[in-house]
Design a protein around this motif. Structure first.
Motif, PDB file in Angstrom:
ATOM      1  N   PHE A 177       0.827  -1.210   0.000  1.00 20.40           N
ATOM      2  CA  PHE A 177       0.000   0.000   0.000  1.00 20.40           C
ATOM      3  C   PHE A 177       0.864   1.265   0.000  1.00 20.40           C
ATOM      4  CE2 PHE A 177      -3.966  -2.255   0.665  1.00 20.40           C
ATOM      5  CZ  PHE A 177      -4.860  -1.396   0.056  1.00 20.40           C
ATOM      6  N   MET A 236       2.256   1.666  -3.437  1.00 26.12           N
ATOM      7  CA  MET A 236       1.210   2.105  -4.377  1.00 26.12           C
ATOM      8  C   MET A 236       0.884   3.583  -4.179  1.00 26.12           C
ATOM      9  SD  MET A 236      -1.279  -1.205  -4.914  1.00 26.12           S
ATOM     10  CE  MET A 236      -2.362  -0.745  -3.682  1.00 26.12           C
ATOM     11  N   ILE A 237       0.863   4.007  -2.920  1.00 22.18           N
ATOM     12  CA  ILE A 237       0.564   5.430  -2.645  1.00 22.18           C
ATOM     13  C   ILE A 237       1.686   6.310  -3.209  1.00 22.18           C
ATOM     14  CG2 ILE A 237       0.329   7.153  -0.778  1.00 22.18           C
ATOM     15  CD1 ILE A 237      -1.152   4.824   0.796  1.00 22.18           C
ATOM     16  N   CYS A 280       1.363   6.467  -6.897  1.00 22.61           N
ATOM     17  CA  CYS A 280       0.223   7.337  -7.236  1.00 22.61           C
ATOM     18  C   CYS A 280       0.623   8.796  -7.447  1.00 22.61           C
ATOM     19  CB  CYS A 280      -0.769   7.303  -6.083  1.00 22.61           C
ATOM     20  SG  CYS A 280      -2.183   6.337  -6.447  1.00 22.61           S
ATOM     21  N   PRO A 295      -8.305   3.390  -8.962  1.00 23.66           N
ATOM     22  CA  PRO A 295      -8.770   3.116  -7.583  1.00 23.66           C
ATOM     23  C   PRO A 295      -9.105   1.639  -7.386  1.00 23.66           C
ATOM     24  CG  PRO A 295      -9.997   4.925  -8.566  1.00 23.66           C
ATOM     25  CD  PRO A 295      -9.146   4.373  -9.641  1.00 23.66           C
ATOM     26  N   PHE A 339      -6.415  -0.332  -5.664  1.00 24.10           N
ATOM     27  CA  PHE A 339      -6.449  -0.211  -4.196  1.00 24.10           C
ATOM     28  C   PHE A 339      -7.558  -1.088  -3.620  1.00 24.10           C
ATOM     29  CE2 PHE A 339      -4.068   3.523  -5.325  1.00 24.10           C
ATOM     30  CZ  PHE A 339      -3.134   3.625  -4.302  1.00 24.10           C
ATOM     31  N   GLY A 367      -6.808  -4.151  -1.256  1.00 24.17           N
ATOM     32  CA  GLY A 367      -7.449  -4.014   0.050  1.00 24.17           C
ATOM     33  C   GLY A 367      -8.387  -5.170   0.345  1.00 24.17           C
TER      34      GLY A 367
END
Lengths: 68, 247
Positions: free
Chosen positions: B201, B204-205, B208, B215, B218, B222
């Motif tokens: 995560f 990925m952030i 981004c 989205p 994610f 998630g």
């Protein structure tokens, strides 16, 4: 304290191979091999079954040793 | 002891915070370069999906050789001695591990190919589809043959790979030591994934900030994280507090 055993010795005395002992106690050959190598500590049920096959008490087959 | 643990935890948090800050600064200052790198990397991966799929054939060949060798040992020796048994068992374990790894690999590569075909319609997707089907069939054959050979050295084992109930039957034919091994391996897998998901995560952030990520990515990651947690927590709760006692 590590658990030691005399499974291999008693198995040889009974003239059983790992597969045969496994079949008698409801375990796989791999499990018998793991127990003999000391890589797996059996449950009380399995230890009792193994001791019964050898006609010994559990303490005669499995015993604790002092750590060095 | 508690104070020491707390200090260690606080120190780890500070180090992570500093590293996160440095990473963000680096990403922000090299935003154009990183964006170019991500774009060219994506294009390279997508365009070379066929090569990646072909690479996947190598472990499948190794798996097939291992099965053949194990089969020959079993065939030549009616009663395997301890050394032969260990050797054959190791070979079959390795052979069975290969399809487990190669199945996600093939899906990933075919996924790359599908992304490419979405952009440019070509025969590329058909070649990859053919390779994907071949790999899936090959994987199933390896699994089937490995299980059949394993049954020869473990006669108590039950189940057919082609049957939907295979995993349940196989597990029920495992003894206490094998179940303990499965349990410990599953817990290690759970622990590993519990570390991987937060890291994924964070990555990925960071991505981004320089590159568009849907989205849905994610959401999917998630959801996988949630499914993993719930599939661990629910059976744990049931085993600990459920009506049926564990015997």
């Amino acid at each position: 304290m590590p658990l030691e055993n005399r499974v291999k010795e008693f198995r040889a005395a009974k003239n059983l191979n790992q597969q045969e002992l496994g079949s008698l106690v409801g375990a796989s050959r791999q499990t018998i091999s793991l127990i003999e190598r000391g890589d797996y500590n059996p449950s009380i049920t399995l230890a009792l079954k193994i001791a019964k096959v050898f006609e010994k008490s559990v303490e005669q087959v499995f015993y604790l040793t002092e750590e060095e | 002891m508690k104070k020491k643990t707390g200090l260690k935890f606080a120190f780890t948090m500070i180090v992570c915070g500093v590293l996160g800050g440095i990473s963000s600064l680096f990403v922000r200052s090299n935003i154009k370069d990183l964006s170019t790198i991500f774009n060219s990397l994506s294009d390279t991966i997508i365009k070379n999906s066929t090569i990646l799929m072909l690479i996947g054939v190598i472990p499948l060949i190794i798996g097939s050789i291992l099965i053949k060798k194990a089969k020959n040992i079993i065939k030549a020796n009616a009663d395997l001695d301890e050394h032969q048994f260990e050797k054959t068992n190791k070979m079959l374990c390795m052979a069975l591990s290969i399809p487990s790894v190669m199945m996600p690999w093939s899906f990933i590569c075919f996924g790359f190919s599908a992304t490419y075909s979405f952009r440019v319609l070509s025969v590329h997707i058909l070649v990859d589809l053919l390779l994907f089907i071949i790999e899936m069939v090959w994987i199933t054959i390896i699994q089937y043959k490995t299980v059949e050979e394993t049954k020869k050295i473990f006669p108590e084992k039950k189940g057919n790979v082609l049957d939907n109930k295979f995993q349940k039957e196989w597990y029920s034919s495992c003894d206490e030591a094998e179940r303990q091994i499965i349990g410990e391996a599953c817990y290690k897998s759970y622990k590993t994934m519990s570390v991987i998901y937060p890291i994924l995560f964070v990555i990925m952030i960071i991505i981004c900030t320089v590159h568009y990520l849907s989205p849905f990515i994610f959401l999917m990651v998630g959801m996988l994280w949630l499914v993993q947690m719930l599939s661990y927590l629910i059976p744990s709760y049931k085993l600990e507090h459920g009506k049926k006692s564990r015997r």
